[in-house]
Write a protein that holds these residues in place. Structure first.
Motif, PDB file in Angstrom:
ATOM      1  N   SER A 122       0.967  -1.056   0.005  1.00 33.30           N
ATOM      2  CA  SER A 122       0.258   0.055   0.264  1.00 33.30           C
ATOM      3  C   SER A 122       0.973   1.191   0.087  1.00 33.30           C
ATOM      4  O   SER A 122       2.799   0.469  -0.068  1.00 33.30           O
ATOM      5  CB  SER A 122      -0.509  -0.027   0.952  1.00 33.30           C
ATOM      6  N   SER A 123       0.584   2.166   0.384  1.00 30.92           N
ATOM      7  CA  SER A 123       1.062   3.384  -0.236  1.00 30.92           C
ATOM      8  C   SER A 123       2.240   3.807   1.383  1.00 30.92           C
ATOM      9  O   SER A 123       3.157   4.189   1.142  1.00 30.92           O
ATOM     10  CB  SER A 123       0.135   4.718   0.441  1.00 30.92           C
ATOM     11  N   ARG A 124       1.964   2.961   2.604  1.00 31.68           N
ATOM     12  CA  ARG A 124       2.710   2.780   3.507  1.00 31.68           C
ATOM     13  C   ARG A 124       3.033   1.594   4.155  1.00 31.68           C
ATOM     14  O   ARG A 124       4.521   2.102   4.769  1.00 31.68           O
ATOM     15  CB  ARG A 124       2.449   3.698   4.515  1.00 31.68           C
ATOM     16  N   ARG A 125       3.342   0.499   3.470  1.00 33.12           N
ATOM     17  CA  ARG A 125       3.493  -0.525   4.308  1.00 33.12           C
ATOM     18  C   ARG A 125       3.883  -1.529   2.310  1.00 33.12           C
ATOM     19  O   ARG A 125       4.059  -1.414   1.809  1.00 33.12           O
ATOM     20  CB  ARG A 125       2.089  -1.728   3.971  1.00 33.12           C
ATOM     21  N   PHE A 126       4.873  -2.166   2.666  1.00 31.73           N
ATOM     22  CA  PHE A 126       5.988  -2.864   2.345  1.00 31.73           C
ATOM     23  C   PHE A 126       6.848  -4.209   2.747  1.00 31.73           C
ATOM     24  O   PHE A 126       6.104  -4.109   3.879  1.00 31.73           O
ATOM     25  CB  PHE A 126       7.239  -2.058   2.034  1.00 31.73           C
ATOM     26  N   ASP A 127       6.362  -5.669   1.882  1.00 31.20           N
ATOM     27  CA  ASP A 127       7.152  -6.164   1.897  1.00 31.20           C
ATOM     28  C   ASP A 127       8.304  -6.716   1.676  1.00 31.20           C
ATOM     29  O   ASP A 127       8.587  -6.228   0.162  1.00 31.20           O
ATOM     30  CB  ASP A 127       6.217  -7.897   1.180  1.00 31.20           C
ATOM     31  N   LEU A 128       9.115  -7.395   2.701  1.00 28.22           N
ATOM     32  CA  LEU A 128      10.838  -7.531   1.939  1.00 28.22           C
ATOM     33  C   LEU A 128      11.367  -8.822   1.673  1.00 28.22           C
ATOM     34  O   LEU A 128      10.908 -10.206   2.707  1.00 28.22           O
ATOM     35  CB  LEU A 128      11.527  -6.650   3.044  1.00 28.22           C
ATOM     36  N   GLY A 129      11.452  -9.764   1.685  1.00 24.01           N
ATOM     37  CA  GLY A 129      12.407 -11.029   1.242  1.00 24.01           C
ATOM     38  C   GLY A 129      13.027 -10.843   0.919  1.00 24.01           C
ATOM     39  O   GLY A 129      13.911 -10.518   0.064  1.00 24.01           O
ATOM     40  N   VAL A 130      14.710 -12.036   1.511  1.00 27.42           N
ATOM     41  CA  VAL A 130      15.637 -12.356   0.696  1.00 27.42           C
ATOM     42  C   VAL A 130      15.987 -14.116   0.828  1.00 27.42           C
ATOM     43  O   VAL A 130      15.811 -14.715   1.611  1.00 27.42           O
ATOM     44  CB  VAL A 130      17.027 -11.921   2.691  1.00 27.42           C
ATOM     45  N   GLN A 131      16.231 -14.298  -0.456  1.00 25.86           N
ATOM     46  CA  GLN A 131      15.863 -15.268  -0.572  1.00 25.86           C
ATOM     47  C   GLN A 131      17.762 -15.733  -0.496  1.00 25.86           C
ATOM     48  O   GLN A 131      18.234 -15.105  -1.151  1.00 25.86           O
ATOM     49  CB  GLN A 131      16.396 -15.610  -2.483  1.00 25.86           C
TER      50      GLN A 131
END
Length: 205
Positions: A122-131
């Motif tokens: 969303s405008s202020r929400r983020f998902d992050l992942g490291v493989q």
């Protein structure tokens, strides 16, 4: 005096033989292109054998970061002239060597970048992942830099540091201006010793 001269002469001969052995060409060689691989990027391994004959079998052996012994990875067949090549994909820093006719080449290292994923929810929400090679858990509690590109300075600035969970992922909130160009970076200090720094694709708000 004669004994001293004999010892000195023997020493010179030994040194000459050692120097000649060191200068002798390898019977089998290996090289890689590129030597730094992005996540899931194919690497070309290539080399040659001393016989210069076609249809010779070259065995590629690999040792992943943290392993003590080489393992057999795959084999390649030489072309006319003794050259060989094959494709390889690594998810971790890996040392490789080629073995032919009982002789092993000098080892080389292909270094890998982990996969870093950044998604705007969303405008202020983020998902992050490291493989990583063995899953994201290897980066548990590591800090990823959430960065915004500063057009005025022409550089990336860190907006916040995000701590990864035991799955190698995180969901977080950040307030950034509309139209910002964003990325996530796992810096070398958090990626070593088995990886280089990793960079996500860029995301625009």
């Amino acid at each position: 005096m004669r004994a001293i001269r004999f010892i000195a002469g023997a020493g010179a001969v030994s040194a000459a033989l050692a120097s000649a052995a060191a200068a002798a060409p390898e019977q089998v060689t290996i090289a890689a292109q590129p030597t730094v691989a992005r996540w899931l990027q194919q690497v070309t391994l290539f080399g040659s054998v001393e016989s210069r004959r076609a249809d010779e079998i070259v065995t590629i052996e690999a040792k992943d970061c943290g392993q003590q012994a080489f393992r057999e990875l795959k084999s390649a067949r030489t072309r006319e002239g003794g050259g060989w090549s094959t494709q390889f994909s690594t998810l971790i820093n890996t040392t490789l060597r080629a073995v032919w006719s009982g002789q092993a080449s000098a080892p080389i290292t292909v270094r890998a970048r982990p996969g870093v994923l950044l998604r705007r929810r969303s405008s202020r929400r983020f998902d992050l992942g490291v493989q990583a090679h063995s899953g994201g858990a290897v980066f548990w509690r590591k800090r990823v830099l959430f960065q915004r590109f500063d057009r005025r300075l022409g550089t990336w600035t860190t907006a916040r540091r995000v701590v990864l969970t035991n799955t190698g992922s995180a969901t977080f909130r950040a307030s950034v201006p509309k139209g910002s160009l964003l990325r996530a970076v796992l810096p070398l200090s958090q990626a070593r010793p088995c990886y280089l720094a990793g960079y996500s694709s860029q995301v625009r708000t």
